[in-house]
Design a protein around this motif. Structure first.
Motif, PDB file in Angstrom:
ATOM      1  N   GLU A  42      -5.349   3.201  -6.916  1.00 60.06           N
ATOM      2  CA  GLU A  42      -4.413   4.340  -6.991  1.00 60.06           C
ATOM      3  C   GLU A  42      -3.397   4.082  -8.097  1.00 60.06           C
ATOM      4  O   GLU A  42      -2.280   3.652  -7.862  1.00 60.06           O
ATOM      5  N   LYS A  54      -9.097   9.841  -6.401  1.00 55.65           N
ATOM      6  CA  LYS A  54      -9.923   9.507  -5.230  1.00 55.65           C
ATOM      7  C   LYS A  54     -11.015  10.550  -5.039  1.00 55.65           C
ATOM      8  O   LYS A  54     -12.185  10.207  -4.821  1.00 55.65           O
ATOM      9  N   LYS A  94      -0.912  -3.539   3.518  1.00 48.37           N
ATOM     10  CA  LYS A  94      -0.711  -2.235   4.175  1.00 48.37           C
ATOM     11  C   LYS A  94      -0.401  -2.362   5.669  1.00 48.37           C
ATOM     12  O   LYS A  94      -1.272  -2.117   6.508  1.00 48.37           O
TER      13      LYS A  94
HETATM   14 MG   LIG Z   1      -4.427   4.711  -0.499  1.00 50.52          MG
END
Ligand SMILES: [Mg+2]
Ligand SMILES: O=c1[nH]c(=O)c2ncn([C@@H]3O[C@H](COP(=O)(O)OP(=O)(O)OP(=O)(O)O)[C@@H](O)[C@H]3O)c2[nH]1
Length: 201
Positions: A42, A54, A94
């Protein structure tokens, strides 16, 4: 049953799209069903740029119409952060809890009326090697002092929705899906969907 492919590996998003598409009798597939699909870096500076990256990569890989969602939390007192870095705000691994802790730490001492924020969602629909269209939706709120609620995902426990007097994580999935940034973007997509997909053949 018709199917739609969402280019995401985020299980929280997948659940929401399943609910959002359920009444249209459309089956939602995601990258959790296509394990060998390429990872997309990204690198965009905006939600729309990342959603396009994406959607186009996965549409070209599968040779099917694909929807991608790039979304995140925009906090005014943090000059728009975490923004496009929402998923990886506290690190590339994340972690929702760590991301929430980082935002709360950075907002320490900021009074409620200055804790304005919004969720933003860009949805890109890519028709392989033909065209890509982007729609966007937002949802306005405030960053709470502490997490409350267990529904939803991501920053939902600290996103206070003034009209509901609850955090997003205290809303049922039906309630969230009426007001969320994702739902608002999807409403815009619905308006152009038939015309868009007709051009595929
Ligand atoms: Mg992502
Ligand atoms: O509380 C939340 N309620 C939401 O409704 C919501 N929507 C997005 N987010 C946050 O923004 C990141 C997206 O980043 P993102 O678009 O790059 O997705 P992702 O990396 O998780 O999956 P993928 O779709 O890229 O595979 C997510 O991880 C979350 O932290 C949300 N938080």
């Amino acid at each position: 049953m018709k199917e739609v492919i969402i280019a995401t590996k985020n299980a929280g998003k997948v659940k929401e799209f399943q609910t959002l598409f359920a009444e249209k009798e459309v089956e939602v597939k995601s990258l959790l069903d296509f394990e060998n699909a390429p990872d997309v870096e990204e690198t965009g500076e905006t939600f729309a740029e990342n959603a396009i990256l994406k959607a186009e990569t996965i549409a070209n890989y599968l040779n099917k119409v694909v929807i991608a969602d790039d979304s995140g939390l925009v906090v005014d007192a943090l000059n728009g952060k975490p923004g496009v870095y929402s998923a990886r705000y506290a690190g590339e691994h994340k972690n929702d809890k760590e991301n929430i802790a980082k935002v709360l730490e950075e907002l320490k001492g900021v009074p409620f009326e200055k804790r304005t924020a919004r969720f933003h969602c860009a949805l890109a629909v890519a028709i392989p090697r033909q065209r890509t269209v982007v729609v966007e939706g937002t949802c306005e709120g405030y960053i709470a002092e502490a997490p409350t609620g267990t529904n939803g995902f991501g920053y939902d426990p600290i996103f206070y929705v003034p009209e509901k007097q609850k955090t997003m994580a205290e809303l049922s999935k039906e309630e969230k899906n009426k007001i969320s940034h994702r739902a608002n973007a999807l409403k815009k997509l619905e308006k152009i969907w038939d015309e868009l997909v007709e051009t595929k053949e």
